[in-house]
Each structure stands twice: as structure tokens, then as C-alpha cells.
Design a protein around this motif. Structure first.
Motif, PDB file in Angstrom:
ATOM      1  N   PRO A  83      57.194  46.999  32.426  1.00  0.00           N
ATOM      2  CA  PRO A  83      56.631  48.352  32.469  1.00  0.00           C
ATOM      3  C   PRO A  83      57.303  49.304  31.480  1.00  0.00           C
ATOM      4  N   ASP A  84      56.627  50.399  31.216  1.00  0.00           N
ATOM      5  CA  ASP A  84      57.166  51.471  30.378  1.00  0.00           C
ATOM      6  C   ASP A  84      57.818  52.516  31.285  1.00  0.00           C
ATOM      7  N   VAL A  85      58.492  53.474  30.678  1.00  0.00           N
ATOM      8  CA  VAL A  85      59.109  54.564  31.433  1.00  0.00           C
ATOM      9  C   VAL A  85      58.034  55.285  32.254  1.00  0.00           C
ATOM     10  N   GLY A  86      58.324  55.486  33.533  1.00  0.00           N
ATOM     11  CA  GLY A  86      57.379  56.156  34.410  1.00  0.00           C
ATOM     12  C   GLY A  86      56.356  55.239  35.058  1.00  0.00           C
ATOM     13  N   GLU A  87      56.264  54.007  34.600  1.00  0.00           N
ATOM     14  CA  GLU A  87      55.324  53.045  35.168  1.00  0.00           C
ATOM     15  C   GLU A  87      56.024  52.189  36.230  1.00  0.00           C
ATOM     16  N   ASP A  88      55.223  51.575  37.103  1.00  0.00           N
ATOM     17  CA  ASP A  88      55.752  50.596  38.035  1.00  0.00           C
ATOM     18  C   ASP A  88      54.798  49.413  38.094  1.00  0.00           C
ATOM     19  N   GLU A  89      55.332  48.262  38.428  1.00  0.00           N
ATOM     20  CA  GLU A  89      54.529  47.047  38.342  1.00  0.00           C
ATOM     21  C   GLU A  89      53.428  46.974  39.391  1.00  0.00           C
ATOM     22  N   ALA A  90      53.600  47.628  40.529  1.00  0.00           N
ATOM     23  CA  ALA A  90      52.558  47.605  41.548  1.00  0.00           C
ATOM     24  C   ALA A  90      51.287  48.285  41.043  1.00  0.00           C
ATOM     25  N   ALA A  91      51.442  49.456  40.438  1.00  0.00           N
ATOM     26  CA  ALA A  91      50.285  50.181  39.914  1.00  0.00           C
ATOM     27  C   ALA A  91      49.629  49.419  38.773  1.00  0.00           C
ATOM     28  N   LEU A  92      50.429  48.836  37.911  1.00  0.00           N
ATOM     29  CA  LEU A  92      49.884  48.065  36.792  1.00  0.00           C
ATOM     30  C   LEU A  92      49.180  46.817  37.302  1.00  0.00           C
ATOM     31  N   GLY A  93      49.735  46.219  38.356  1.00  0.00           N
ATOM     32  CA  GLY A  93      49.113  45.035  38.936  1.00  0.00           C
ATOM     33  C   GLY A  93      47.759  45.337  39.558  1.00  0.00           C
ATOM     34  N   LYS A  94      47.596  46.534  40.086  1.00  0.00           N
ATOM     35  CA  LYS A  94      46.311  46.907  40.673  1.00  0.00           C
ATOM     36  C   LYS A  94      45.224  47.028  39.596  1.00  0.00           C
ATOM     37  N   LYS A  95      45.634  47.430  38.398  1.00  0.00           N
ATOM     38  CA  LYS A  95      44.671  47.551  37.296  1.00  0.00           C
ATOM     39  C   LYS A  95      44.239  46.182  36.782  1.00  0.00           C
ATOM     40  N   THR A  96      45.146  45.217  36.854  1.00  0.00           N
ATOM     41  CA  THR A  96      44.844  43.840  36.435  1.00  0.00           C
ATOM     42  C   THR A  96      45.310  42.919  37.556  1.00  0.00           C
ATOM     43  N   PRO A  97      44.568  42.856  38.648  1.00  0.00           N
ATOM     44  CA  PRO A  97      45.044  42.133  39.834  1.00  0.00           C
ATOM     45  C   PRO A  97      45.150  40.632  39.622  1.00  0.00           C
ATOM     46  N   SER A  98      46.102  40.054  40.308  1.00  0.00           N
ATOM     47  CA  SER A  98      46.318  38.616  40.249  1.00  0.00           C
ATOM     48  C   SER A  98      45.481  37.912  41.307  1.00  0.00           C
ATOM     49  N   TYR A  99      45.456  36.605  41.220  1.00  0.00           N
ATOM     50  CA  TYR A  99      44.778  35.791  42.231  1.00  0.00           C
ATOM     51  C   TYR A  99      45.375  36.062  43.610  1.00  0.00           C
ATOM     52  N   THR A 100      46.707  36.119  43.686  1.00  0.00           N
ATOM     53  CA  THR A 100      47.384  36.339  44.964  1.00  0.00           C
ATOM     54  C   THR A 100      47.068  37.710  45.538  1.00  0.00           C
ATOM     55  N   ALA A 101      47.015  38.713  44.674  1.00  0.00           N
ATOM     56  CA  ALA A 101      46.750  40.077  45.136  1.00  0.00           C
ATOM     57  C   ALA A 101      45.383  40.195  45.806  1.00  0.00           C
ATOM     58  N   LYS A 102      44.468  39.315  45.439  1.00  0.00           N
ATOM     59  CA  LYS A 102      43.119  39.351  46.011  1.00  0.00           C
ATOM     60  C   LYS A 102      43.011  38.549  47.306  1.00  0.00           C
ATOM     61  N   GLN A 103      44.085  37.858  47.691  1.00  0.00           N
ATOM     62  CA  GLN A 103      44.086  37.044  48.905  1.00  0.00           C
ATOM     63  C   GLN A 103      44.591  37.860  50.089  1.00  0.00           C
ATOM     64  N   ALA A 104      43.762  38.067  51.063  1.00  0.00           N
ATOM     65  CA  ALA A 104      44.196  38.791  52.263  1.00  0.00           C
ATOM     66  C   ALA A 104      45.289  38.004  52.977  1.00  0.00           C
ATOM     67  N   GLY A 105      46.402  38.684  53.242  1.00  0.00           N
ATOM     68  CA  GLY A 105      47.478  38.065  54.005  1.00  0.00           C
ATOM     69  C   GLY A 105      48.425  37.191  53.207  1.00  0.00           C
ATOM     70  N   ALA A 106      48.236  37.087  51.898  1.00  0.00           N
ATOM     71  CA  ALA A 106      49.134  36.239  51.095  1.00  0.00           C
ATOM     72  C   ALA A 106      50.534  36.826  51.032  1.00  0.00           C
ATOM     73  N   VAL A 107      50.611  38.134  50.847  1.00  0.00           N
ATOM     74  CA  VAL A 107      51.909  38.820  50.843  1.00  0.00           C
ATOM     75  C   VAL A 107      52.111  39.457  52.209  1.00  0.00           C
ATOM     76  N   GLN A 108      53.171  39.063  52.881  1.00  0.00           N
ATOM     77  CA  GLN A 108      53.486  39.546  54.218  1.00  0.00           C
ATOM     78  C   GLN A 108      54.608  40.587  54.140  1.00  0.00           C
ATOM     79  N   LYS A 109      54.690  41.435  55.169  1.00  0.00           N
ATOM     80  CA  LYS A 109      55.736  42.455  55.196  1.00  0.00           C
ATOM     81  C   LYS A 109      56.365  42.510  56.587  1.00  0.00           C
ATOM     82  N   THR A 110      57.684  42.632  56.609  1.00  0.00           N
ATOM     83  CA  THR A 110      58.405  42.752  57.872  1.00  0.00           C
ATOM     84  C   THR A 110      58.320  44.186  58.385  1.00  0.00           C
ATOM     85  N   ALA A 111      58.746  44.383  59.632  1.00  0.00           N
ATOM     86  CA  ALA A 111      58.683  45.716  60.227  1.00  0.00           C
ATOM     87  C   ALA A 111      59.553  46.721  59.485  1.00  0.00           C
TER      88      ALA A 111
END
Length: 265
Positions: free
Chosen positions: A125-153
Motif C-alpha cells: 500500500p501507499d501512505v494513507g492506504e490499507d490493504e483491506a480497502a484495496l482488497g475490496k476494490k480487487t477482491p480475492s477468491y477467498t474474500a468472496k467465500q462466506a465464512g472463509a475468514v473467521q474472527k474470535t470474540a
């Protein structure tokens, strides 16, 4: 013209030629010696042990290689861990990263000891950018899979073990992928959305490896990062996100190329 005059003229011309040659030799800088220090930075959900196949090749070829073990608790913590290892190096250093580690070296790479950057299926990323926002613009296969990335409480992420082999490590042996799926390093969700404070690729030469079959980061995003950074880019067809483990020969070759040429512009 007398023989004496002819000899004098030849001597004068020869002296002038020697003077010019000497001046040229003084002006032409000698090629810089290859950089010997290599620092390897891992990405999210894994630790530094995955770099061992690359480590083995680089150390065999005479490089001094150190692997950063990031806590994956915050971007600032991971940058600090990387800077500690950079401080331990005795001279010019090549900084290498996989995946989220690319964000880490993008900040840590401004250190004056760092003379080159290598991005291995990594974010940049460039200054002021973050990879999550950039990933949303060019989503990956995993990002399109419901439940692929899990999160703890308490806000830590991991990849669903059932998806790990196919998404993260499709070209690794099944037993190895299975082990890695069950030994993930839980990673703070905040690391993916923290904006950059620095972008070392703007001032340091860089090399980039596109894993053409990557499902964690869209290969098109990797290409875009490297094109923007004017990186020397290598595309490895069929390589998964685990390219640093599955294709260590090719990855080590790119790192060595960076080590040989980073200080020559």
C-alpha cells in the motif's frame, strides 16, 4: 616532419589517450558488491518457519538470513519487531515479505540499512492506504467465500481450516497444508485496516512476485501493486499463496537478484 618530431607527436597522442582512459576509469563507479544480509518477514496466520525452504537456499549460497517472528497483534507491533531485526544487521539489507508482511516492510523499509525490497505475493500500500480497502476494490477468491475468514470474540482472525488447503496452500503436500491449517497464528483484524505511515517502495528499488493462482490476494492486485511501484516483476504460473514454500527455488532466485542489483540503482 623529422623522425624526432614524429616520435614526439606519437608520444603526445599516447599520453593524451592514457590520461583520458585514466580519467574515465576514475569517473566510472565500480559495481557495488552483492548485499549479504537478507531479512524475511512472514504474513498473517502463519509464522516464520514457512520460510525455511528459501532460507536453506539463500544460506547455501552464502547469504546471512534472519527471519522475523511478528506478534501479529498490530501493524505497529509487527513493524517494531521487523525494525529490531534490521537493527541487528551489520550493513546493507534486503527486506523480503510475504502477503500482509508486505505492509510491514512498506513501513519498516524506510530504515537506511534497507537497500531493496522484495514482495512475494504481498501487499504494497501507499501512505494513507490499507490493504483491506484495496482488497475490496480487487477482491480475492477467498474474500468472496462466506465464512472463509473467521474472527474470535476479541477481534483476532484466522482462515477456516476447511478452506486453508484449497485457498492458502493448494500446491503444498496435503499433510503439510493440514498441519499449517491447525497451527495458524491468530492475527488481529486491525492489522489489515491500519493505514500506512510510510511507503518505502517510493524511494527503494523493489522486486515483486505474482503468484498467478493466488486465492488469498487477487493476482491482479499484486500486479497492480508492483506496476505502481515500478518493481521488477516475476509471474509464477500455477503458484498458490504459499508460493514461498512451494516454489522456493524461484523465490530465492528473485531475492538473490535483488541482492546483486539493489545498490546499483
Amino acid at each position: 616532419m623529422s623522425i624526432r618530431s614524429t616520435i614526439a607527436a606519437v608520444v603526445a597522442v599516447s599520453a593524451t589517450a592514457l590520461t583520458c582512459t585514466h580519467a574515465f576509469a576514475q569517473q566510472a563507479p565500480a559495481p557495488a558488491a552483492p548485499v549479504k544480509n537478507i531479512v524475511l518477514v512472514h504474513g498473517a496466520w502463519v509464522d516464520g518457519s514457512g520460510w525455511k525452504p528459501v532460507y536453506d537456499r539463500l544460506t547455501h549460497d552464502g547469504y546471512h538470513v534472519t527471519i522475523v517472528q511478528e506478534p501479529l497483534t498490530a501493524l505497529a507491533d509487527d513493524v517494531a519487531a521487523t525494525k529490531r531485526v534490521i537493527d541487528m544487521q551489520d550493513g546493507p539489507t534486503i527486506l523480503v515479505a510475504h502477503s500482509y508482511g508486505g505492509s510491514v516492510i512498506t513501513e519498516a523499509g524506510v530504515d537506511p540499512k534497507v537497500v531493496g525490497l522484495v514482495y512475494v505475493a504481498a501487499h504494497a500500500p501507499d501512505v494513507g492506504e490499507d490493504e483491506a480497502a484495496l482488497g475490496k476494490k480487487t477482491p480475492s477468491y477467498t474474500a468472496k467465500q462466506a465464512g472463509a475468514v473467521q474472527k474470535t470474540a476479541d477481534g483476532y482472525t484466522f482462515l477456516n481450516p476447511d478452506d486453508f488447503a484449497s485457498d492458502f496452500a493448494a500446491d503444498l503436500p496435503a499433510k503439510q497444508a493440514q498441519f499449517e491449517s491447525q497451527s495458524q497464528i491468530l492475527t488481529a483484524a486491525s492489522v489489515f485496516s491500519t493505514p500506512m505511515d510510510a511507503a518505502a517502495w517510493k524511494t527503494k528499488p523493489s522486486w515483486g512476485i505474482v503468484a498467478a493462482a493466488d486465492k488469498i490476494i487477487n493476482p491482479d492486485l499484486e500486479r497492480w501493486y508492483y506496476e505502481r511501484a515500478h518493481s521488477h516483476t516475476t509471474v509464477l504460473e500455477g503458484a498458490s499463496h504459499s508460493v514461498y514454500e512451494s516454489r522456493p527455488k524461484e523465490v530465492a532466485a528473485v531475492i538473490e537478484e535483488a541482492a546483486k542489483h539493489a545498490q546499483n540503482g
